[in-house]
Design a protein around this motif. Structure first.
Motif, PDB file in Angstrom:
ATOM      1  N   LYS A 196     -40.326 -13.655  30.648  1.00  8.38           N
ATOM      2  CA  LYS A 196     -39.575 -14.342  31.709  1.00  8.38           C
ATOM      3  C   LYS A 196     -38.204 -13.719  31.942  1.00  8.38           C
ATOM      4  O   LYS A 196     -37.440 -14.202  32.788  1.00  8.38           O
ATOM      5  N   GLY A 197     -37.872 -12.688  31.188  1.00 13.71           N
ATOM      6  CA  GLY A 197     -36.621 -11.988  31.440  1.00 13.71           C
ATOM      7  C   GLY A 197     -35.503 -12.238  30.457  1.00 13.71           C
ATOM      8  O   GLY A 197     -34.390 -11.723  30.631  1.00 13.71           O
ATOM      9  N   ILE A 198     -35.764 -13.027  29.399  1.00 15.08           N
ATOM     10  CA  ILE A 198     -34.744 -13.206  28.364  1.00 15.08           C
ATOM     11  C   ILE A 198     -34.589 -11.886  27.610  1.00 15.08           C
ATOM     12  O   ILE A 198     -35.559 -11.371  27.051  1.00 15.08           O
ATOM     13  N   LYS A 199     -33.373 -11.355  27.589  1.00 14.90           N
ATOM     14  CA  LYS A 199     -33.148 -10.054  26.963  1.00 14.90           C
ATOM     15  C   LYS A 199     -32.592 -10.164  25.541  1.00 14.90           C
ATOM     16  O   LYS A 199     -32.912  -9.353  24.680  1.00 14.90           O
ATOM     17  N   ASN A 200     -31.748 -11.152  25.298  1.00 10.48           N
ATOM     18  CA  ASN A 200     -31.096 -11.293  23.990  1.00 10.48           C
ATOM     19  C   ASN A 200     -31.452 -12.647  23.387  1.00 10.48           C
ATOM     20  O   ASN A 200     -30.952 -13.687  23.835  1.00 10.48           O
ATOM     21  N   LEU A 201     -32.300 -12.629  22.378  1.00  6.60           N
ATOM     22  CA  LEU A 201     -32.834 -13.866  21.793  1.00  6.60           C
ATOM     23  C   LEU A 201     -32.390 -14.027  20.340  1.00  6.60           C
ATOM     24  O   LEU A 201     -32.481 -13.087  19.547  1.00  6.60           O
ATOM     25  N   ALA A 202     -31.914 -15.217  20.023  1.00  9.94           N
ATOM     26  CA  ALA A 202     -31.588 -15.567  18.636  1.00  9.94           C
ATOM     27  C   ALA A 202     -32.578 -16.628  18.177  1.00  9.94           C
ATOM     28  O   ALA A 202     -32.827 -17.606  18.882  1.00  9.94           O
ATOM     29  N   VAL A 203     -33.149 -16.435  16.989  1.00  8.22           N
ATOM     30  CA  VAL A 203     -34.103 -17.398  16.439  1.00  8.22           C
ATOM     31  C   VAL A 203     -33.526 -18.002  15.159  1.00  8.22           C
ATOM     32  O   VAL A 203     -33.120 -17.275  14.242  1.00  8.22           O
ATOM     33  N   VAL A 204     -33.496 -19.317  15.120  1.00  6.59           N
ATOM     34  CA  VAL A 204     -33.001 -20.076  13.973  1.00  6.59           C
ATOM     35  C   VAL A 204     -34.188 -20.746  13.310  1.00  6.59           C
ATOM     36  O   VAL A 204     -35.108 -21.209  13.985  1.00  6.59           O
ATOM     37  N   THR A 205     -34.191 -20.814  11.974  1.00  6.07           N
ATOM     38  CA  THR A 205     -35.329 -21.398  11.247  1.00  6.07           C
ATOM     39  C   THR A 205     -34.858 -22.555  10.354  1.00  6.07           C
ATOM     40  O   THR A 205     -34.761 -22.430   9.139  1.00  6.07           O
TER      41      THR A 205
END
Length: 345
Positions: free
Chosen positions: A274-283
């Motif tokens: 969908k065009g998200i370029k910079n993703l941060a994932v929290v767990t």
């Protein structure tokens, strides 16, 4: 009474050898609260199918993230224990639900120090059958059989405790300092949908229909799904995240039965597309980095995100042995010890 603390985390294989990984998976997956089918069916699934294929694959995954000192989960948990021990006046031991050090060995170590009242601290922010509940059931079984004069106090799920929310939020904020984030995904360990309904103390509230988690109920005290969404909500409010710039997903599903959705892998791929370029994932289901955070998210998910058009991927570290988190745990321990001293005075 002499008091002590037992910190309990999930566990890890003793090494990355296929044999040790197989032994670990056998203990883990044969737990009736992990794969909650009748014993014979569970044994067929685990021993007849999974243990014939998965140990080799899992061993390879563990090799990717193994540290010179050993399993990251064990190493980080021991560092946490050491830091907390230096800040409190009561003995603090460490145990794992599966593998070593065992819950029995942790209780034995406390018993040998004269401890008769134990604060049992499952290191899971959210309650689930396959995490907190299985720890409590096994610990109680061992207590009855081996240490009948011990008494337990249980640390409740702390998914919404202000101290925890603050520490988690600040750790995320620190990680995002030099990251131009477009979107934050809160990825929790998945569980089968039936676990949610089995944990419903009202036997009627949980329908997993998008509304029950937002409707006040006694069921929420033991509802993993509600507690995950609530953690996300409170952290997002603390950090001032904009609506549409964050969401919740669930990872690590097993088998064909429906698990909590949306699934993390599909969500990450979809965000990239969908065009998200910079993703941060929290767990936030984990307080210590482990295979699921370091390999599944930090390596596999990062690779998939970029393959689908994403550019920068950040796997936010867990709380681990961060100073603020250690202070929070130490404060909870001191509050428990002091309150008991007051009541016994």
């Amino acid at each position: 009474m002499s008091k002590g603390v037992l910190l309990v985390n999930l566990g890890s294989p003793d090494s990355t050898s296929v044999k040790d990984v197989r032994n670990y998976l056998d203990e883990f997956l044969m737990d009736e609260r992990v794969i909650d089918t009748p014993y014979l069916l569970r044994a067929f699934i685990v021993k007849g199918i999974i243990l014939n294929t998965r140990p080799k694959k899992s061993a390879a995954a563990y090799k990717k993230i193994w540290w010179p000192e050993g399993s990251p989960l064990i190493v980080l948990s021991k560092r946490l224990q050491d830091k907390v021990q230096k800040q409190v006046s009561v003995p603090v031991e460490l145990a794992m639900r599966y593998g070593n050090p065992s819950i029995e060995s942790g209780l034995q170590a406390l018993y040998d120090k004269g401890v008769t009242e134990v604060l049992l601290m499952p290191l899971y922010p959210q309650f689930a059958m396959a995490t907190t509940e299985t720890i409590l059931v096994l610990a109680e079984k061992i207590r009855r059989e081996k240490f009948p004069n011990m008494e337990f106090t249980i640390l409740p799920a702390f998914y919404n405790q202000p101290d925890y929310i603050r520490d988690l939020s600040n750790s995320i904020k620190d990680s995002l300092t030099n990251f131009n984030v477009d979107y934050v995904l809160f990825s929790y360990h998945g569980v089968p949908e039936r676990h949610i309904k089995k944990s419903d103390v009202t036997k009627s509230h949980c329908k997993i229909d998008g509304s029950c988690c937002n409707t006040p109920s006694k069921a929420h005290e033991f509802c993993y799904r509600h507690q995950c969404f609530e953690t996300t909500k409170q952290v997002a409010e603390f950090l001032g995240l904009e609506e549409g710039k964050f969401s919740t997903s669930f990872q690590s599903r097993l088998g064909r039965d429906p698990w909590l959705q949306p699934y993390t892998d599909a969500t990450i791929d979809g965000l990239a597309q969908k065009g998200i370029k910079n993703l941060a994932v929290v767990t936030p289901a984990f307080v210590s980095d482990c295979l699921e955070t370091l390999e599944e998210i930090g390596m596999e998910a990062a690779h998939s995100f970029k393959e689908n058009g994403g550019e920068e991927f950040l796997s936010v570290p867990c709380l681990n042995d961060g100073d603020d988190w250690c202070k929070t745990l130490s404060r909870w321990i001191d509050q428990w010890a002091f309150q008991n001293q007051e009541s016994n005075a």
